[in-house]
Design an enzyme around this catalytic site. Structure first.
Site, short mmCIF file in Angstrom:
data_model
loop_
_atom_site.label_atom_id
_atom_site.label_comp_id
_atom_site.label_asym_id
_atom_site.label_seq_id
_atom_site.Cartn_x
_atom_site.Cartn_y
_atom_site.Cartn_z
N GLY A 1 6.31 56.76 -25.81
CA GLY A 1 6.07 57.53 -25.99
C GLY A 1 6.44 58.29 -27.10
O GLY A 1 5.87 59.35 -27.91
N ALA B 1 8.46 57.56 -22.43
CA ALA B 1 8.49 58.58 -21.59
C ALA B 1 9.95 57.99 -20.81
O ALA B 1 10.06 57.23 -20.18
CB ALA B 1 7.68 58.06 -20.84
N GLU C 1 4.45 57.95 -30.31
CA GLU C 1 2.86 58.05 -29.64
C GLU C 1 3.18 59.92 -30.88
O GLU C 1 2.33 60.75 -31.32
CB GLU C 1 2.73 58.46 -28.02
CG GLU C 1 1.68 56.85 -27.95
CD GLU C 1 1.46 56.88 -26.73
OE1 GLU C 1 0.46 56.37 -26.35
OE2 GLU C 1 2.66 57.20 -26.30
N GLU D 1 4.32 48.83 -23.09
CA GLU D 1 3.71 49.65 -21.74
C GLU D 1 3.76 48.52 -20.50
O GLU D 1 3.00 48.19 -19.69
CB GLU D 1 2.90 50.85 -21.91
CG GLU D 1 2.83 52.40 -22.65
CD GLU D 1 3.70 52.84 -23.76
OE1 GLU D 1 3.88 53.65 -24.25
OE2 GLU D 1 3.77 51.33 -24.86
#
Length: 259
Positions: free
Chosen positions: A110, A65, A113, A133
């Site tokens: 991300g 992200a 993911e 994270e």
């Protein structure tokens, strides 16, 4: 819709979405919105049978992200940001067509993911996968704590998420995170070749098979078998099923129409 953070191409029944924020392709709210819109477009396009998602360049599929966007968001704003990723990744996971992630280089947070929401993950030899994270004081919020354990088991998922350990392509393949490891320079060729094989298969059966598998893993055995039966009947009622069964009996090559 005009896309600024992704590229969308369609050819021979295969759509390719390229994350286009080089060199690291960080995921921001605009990219989530555009990616979701592109997936909706592909879902409605009956000429498209398979989707490939990749990143621009070989340095990174997606480095996670966009921290520069989310670092100073309020709790309400970060909720909306996170829901943007969730809705888009859910669309990818539930798309009634096979989805292949072609990943190269850095695939963190991300980015991983996003790849996990796809059906298959073709990885270049230079892939580095990590969930960093917890080292930033947060946790994966785009499905990592849900999809990763279901893919590789709870214990292994905890190791990767708790410790933020970076793994290479070979290790990721051994764990079952990636489907196949290939040389960097043939990554897209390998993904496209596999997509071409899937694109000629009967699309109703492909959709029903995916739907049955996706739903079945979240149901008890009896409910999953009942759901499978419903999907089987839907596939059996298709024109492609009649064509496929007829071609088998007549010892000829089937001509599927996607109906």
């Amino acid at each position: 819709m005009t896309y600024e953070t992704i590229l969308l191409a369609k050819e021979n029944g295969v759509a390719t979405i390229t994350l286009n924020r080089p060199p690291m392709n960080p995921l921001n709210s605009q990219l989530f919105k555009e990616l979701g819109h592109a997936v909706d477009e592909i879902a409605e396009d009956n000429s498209i049978k398979v989707l490939i998602i990749t990143g621009s360049g070989s340095k990174a599929f997606a480095a996670g992200a966009d921290v520069s966007e989310m670092a100073y968001l309020s709790p309400v704003e970060v909720y909306n940001f996170n829901m943007g990723s969730r809705k888009t990744f859910d669309k990818i996971e539930n798309l009634g067509k096979p989805v292949i992630a072609a990943i190269a280089g850095i695939t963190f947070g991300g980015g991983c993911e996003l790849a996990l929401a796809c059906d298959f993950r073709f990885a270049a030899e230079n892939v580095k996968i990590a969930f960093p994270e917890t080292g930033l004081g947060i946790i994966p919020g785009g499905g990592g704590t849900v999809r990763l354990p279901r893919l590789i088991g709870v214990g292994r998922a905890k190791e990767l998420i708790y410790g933020g350990e970076m793994i290479d392509a070979v290790t990721a393949e051994k764990l079952g995170i990636v489907t196949k490891v290939v040389a960097v320079d043939v990554l897209m060729e390998e993904a496209q070749n596999y997509a071409a094989k899937l694109a000629v298969r009967p699309s109703v059966a492909m959709k029903m098979a995916k739907e049955s598998i996706q739903a079945g893993v979240n149901l008890d055995s009896s409910s999953a078998l009942n759901y499978e039966n419903q999907c089987f009947i839907t596939a059996f009622a298709s024109e492609d099923a009649k064509e496929g069964l007829g071609a088998f009996l007549e010892k000829r090559k089937p001509n599927y129409t996607g109906k």
